[in-house]
Design an enzyme around this catalytic site. Structure first.
Site, PDB file in Angstrom:
ATOM      1  N   HIS A 126      -0.030  -1.527  -7.276  1.00 60.54           N
ATOM      2  CA  HIS A 126      -1.133  -2.287  -6.711  1.00 60.54           C
ATOM      3  C   HIS A 126      -2.539  -1.720  -7.489  1.00 60.54           C
ATOM      4  CE1 HIS A 126       0.323  -4.016  -2.631  1.00 60.54           C
ATOM      5  NE2 HIS A 126       0.919  -4.648  -3.810  1.00 60.54           N
ATOM      6  N   GLY A 192       5.035   4.006   5.936  1.00 64.84           N
ATOM      7  CA  GLY A 192       3.906   3.608   6.168  1.00 64.84           C
ATOM      8  C   GLY A 192       3.381   2.526   5.565  1.00 64.84           C
ATOM      9  N   ASN A 218       7.604   4.734  10.096  1.00 67.84           N
ATOM     10  CA  ASN A 218       6.310   4.132  10.493  1.00 67.84           C
ATOM     11  C   ASN A 218       5.932   4.512  11.915  1.00 67.84           C
ATOM     12  OD1 ASN A 218       4.695   2.412   8.689  1.00 67.84           O
ATOM     13  ND2 ASN A 218       4.798   0.996  10.365  1.00 67.84           N
ATOM     14  N   LEU A 219       4.629   4.602  11.868  1.00 65.53           N
ATOM     15  CA  LEU A 219       4.005   4.713  13.091  1.00 65.53           C
ATOM     16  C   LEU A 219       4.460   3.809  14.407  1.00 65.53           C
ATOM     17  CD1 LEU A 219       2.190   6.828  14.353  1.00 65.53           C
ATOM     18  CD2 LEU A 219       0.078   5.521  13.887  1.00 65.53           C
TER      19      LEU A 219
HETATM   20  N1  APR Z   1       2.209   7.588   9.612  1.00 66.61           N
HETATM   21  C1  APR Z   1       3.251   6.610   9.398  1.00 66.61           C
HETATM   22  N2  APR Z   1       2.701   5.391   9.466  1.00 66.61           N
HETATM   23  C2  APR Z   1       1.417   5.157   9.736  1.00 66.61           C
HETATM   24  C3  APR Z   1       0.567   6.093  10.074  1.00 66.61           C
HETATM   25  C4  APR Z   1       0.938   7.499  10.269  1.00 66.61           C
HETATM   26  N3  APR Z   1       0.144   8.634  10.199  1.00 66.61           N
HETATM   27  N4  APR Z   1      -0.527   5.696  10.274  1.00 66.61           N
HETATM   28  C5  APR Z   1      -0.375   4.179  10.365  1.00 66.61           C
HETATM   29  N5  APR Z   1       0.822   3.860   9.962  1.00 66.61           N
HETATM   30  C6  APR Z   1       1.384   2.617   9.728  1.00 66.61           C
HETATM   31  C7  APR Z   1       0.716   1.655  10.393  1.00 66.61           C
HETATM   32  O1  APR Z   1       1.465   1.442  11.547  1.00 66.61           O
HETATM   33  C8  APR Z   1       1.175   0.310   9.592  1.00 66.61           C
HETATM   34  O2  APR Z   1       2.201  -0.354   9.964  1.00 66.61           O
HETATM   35  O3  APR Z   1       1.048   2.355   8.437  1.00 66.61           O
HETATM   36  C9  APR Z   1       1.255   0.660   8.273  1.00 66.61           C
HETATM   37  C10 APR Z   1       0.027   0.586   7.456  1.00 66.61           C
HETATM   38  O4  APR Z   1      -0.081  -0.652   7.121  1.00 66.61           O
HETATM   39  P1  APR Z   1      -1.101  -1.589   6.325  1.00 66.61           P
HETATM   40  O5  APR Z   1      -2.293  -1.228   6.659  1.00 66.61           O
HETATM   41  O6  APR Z   1      -0.807  -3.144   6.173  1.00 66.61           O
HETATM   42  O7  APR Z   1      -0.882  -1.096   4.741  1.00 66.61           O
HETATM   43  P2  APR Z   1       0.190  -1.445   3.761  1.00 66.61           P
HETATM   44  O8  APR Z   1       1.343  -1.958   4.311  1.00 66.61           O
HETATM   45  O9  APR Z   1       0.027  -0.473   2.702  1.00 66.61           O
HETATM   46  O10 APR Z   1      -0.730  -2.769   2.811  1.00 66.61           O
HETATM   47  C11 APR Z   1      -0.046  -3.397   1.925  1.00 66.61           C
HETATM   48  O11 APR Z   1      -2.000  -4.752   1.798  1.00 66.61           O
HETATM   49  O12 APR Z   1      -4.252  -5.141   1.828  1.00 66.61           O
HETATM   50  C12 APR Z   1      -3.111  -5.069   1.017  1.00 66.61           C
HETATM   51  O13 APR Z   1      -2.916  -4.333  -1.453  1.00 66.61           O
HETATM   52  C13 APR Z   1      -3.252  -3.944  -0.131  1.00 66.61           C
HETATM   53  O14 APR Z   1      -1.379  -2.386  -0.753  1.00 66.61           O
HETATM   54  C14 APR Z   1      -2.054  -3.006   0.556  1.00 66.61           C
HETATM   55  C15 APR Z   1      -1.097  -3.991   0.968  1.00 66.61           C
END
Ligand code: APR
Length: 254
Positions: A126, A192, A218-219
């Site tokens: 990304h 994550g 994942n959390l």
């Molecule tokens: N350890 C493990 N997992 C975690 C932690 C932690 N400390 N803190 C949060 N999480 C998990 C949350 O439960 C959630 O499921 O990480 C996940 C983050 O999800 P998103 O915020 O949706 O992020 P992501 O999946 O990377 O988003 C994908 O969306 O907005 C766009 O381009 C952007 O790259 C991004 C894409």
């Protein structure tokens, strides 16, 4: 996490007497404990903005000043003293050392915390915050400072610089390399990521069709949790180092 976890494919690979090929996909959750907010955990807002306001090509046309300002703030935050790679990033660097070309690390994150943690080969599908792109030539430049519509582009001198970020509706980067690695993977690990954004959310299926053993860390269970062979629930900073140790120990000497 218990070492009694199934890890069936690791045993299969031991029988094959060859190191497994591993693809790791990371998302915002791996950087959460480093002080960078995730996208979907709180109120649906990303640093007080709706995604459509700041992370689409349409937003950039309609309100470029806001989009530049938003990414300038993210870039500044990333470089603040309080934001540092955590144990999960460092553990994946250790996995890279152990597996070298047999590991592909793909991240949806635009931060540089994998590199800070010691990883040398990271595919930022990304884009990257510490990079600027000429929208005419598509050339990219390492960029640590703020920039805006008046910053001359280093390659053409024009007002063509944009954040080097893949916005919604744009094609993610390195897709050929990523699908190639997924089609040959023995182990696929997603860390994550909420499983809401494609194509990354579909990687687990591609890996599974290739016969890979699939693990989610994942959390909380993600949207695609049911597709994984194994699900590890907890903080990335604790669970990823434990998982990496197991993989390295189980495959030692292959
Ligand atoms: N350890 C493990 N997992 C975690 C932690 C932690 N400390 N803190 C949060 N999480 C998990 C949350 O439960 C959630 O499921 O990480 C996940 C983050 O999800 P998103 O915020 O949706 O992020 P992501 O999946 O990377 O988003 C994908 O969306 O907005 C766009 O381009 C952007 O790259 C991004 C894409």
């Amino acid at each position: 996490m218990s070492d009694n976890a199934t890890f069936i494919n690791l045993f299969k690979n031991q029988l094959r007497n060859t190191p497994p090929k591993i693809v790791v996909l990371t998302g915002a959750g791996i950087s959460a404990e480093s002080g960078i907010k995730t996208f979907r955990d709180n109120d649906g807002l990303w640093e007080n903005h709706r995604v459509e306001e700041v992370a689409t090509p349409e937003a950039f046309v309609e309100n470029p000043a806001l989009v530049y300002r938003f990414y300038n703030a993210r870039r500044e935050q990333l470089q603040s003293a309080s934001v540092k790679a955590n144990e999960a990033h460092k553990a994946l660097a250790k996995l890279e050392k152990a597996f070298q070309d047999n590991l592909l690390l793909v991240t949806q994150n635009v931060d540089n915390l994998h590199e800070q943690g010691g990883s040398n080969r990271v595919l930022h599908m990304h884009g990257e915050l510490l990079s600027a792109r000429c929208s005419r030539s598509e050339k990219t430049f390492v960029w640590r400072d703020s920039f805006d519509e008046n910053t001359p582009c280093p390659c053409c001198g024009g007002k063509t610089l944009r954040p080097d970020i893949v916005w919604f509706g744009e094609m993610p980067l390195y897709m050929d390399d990523i699908y190639n690695a997924l089609s040959n993977a023995d182990i696929f690990i997603a860390i994550g990521t909420s499983g809401n954004v494609y194509p990354a959310a579909g990687f687990v299926q591609v890996a599974q069709e290739a016969g890979a053993y699939t693990i989610e860390v994942n959390l909380a269970p993600s949207s695609t949790n049911a597709l994984f062979d194994e699900s590890i629930t907890g903080l990335a900073s604790a669970e990823v180092p434990a998982l990496v140790e197991i993989i390295i120990n189980r495959t030692a000497g292959l």
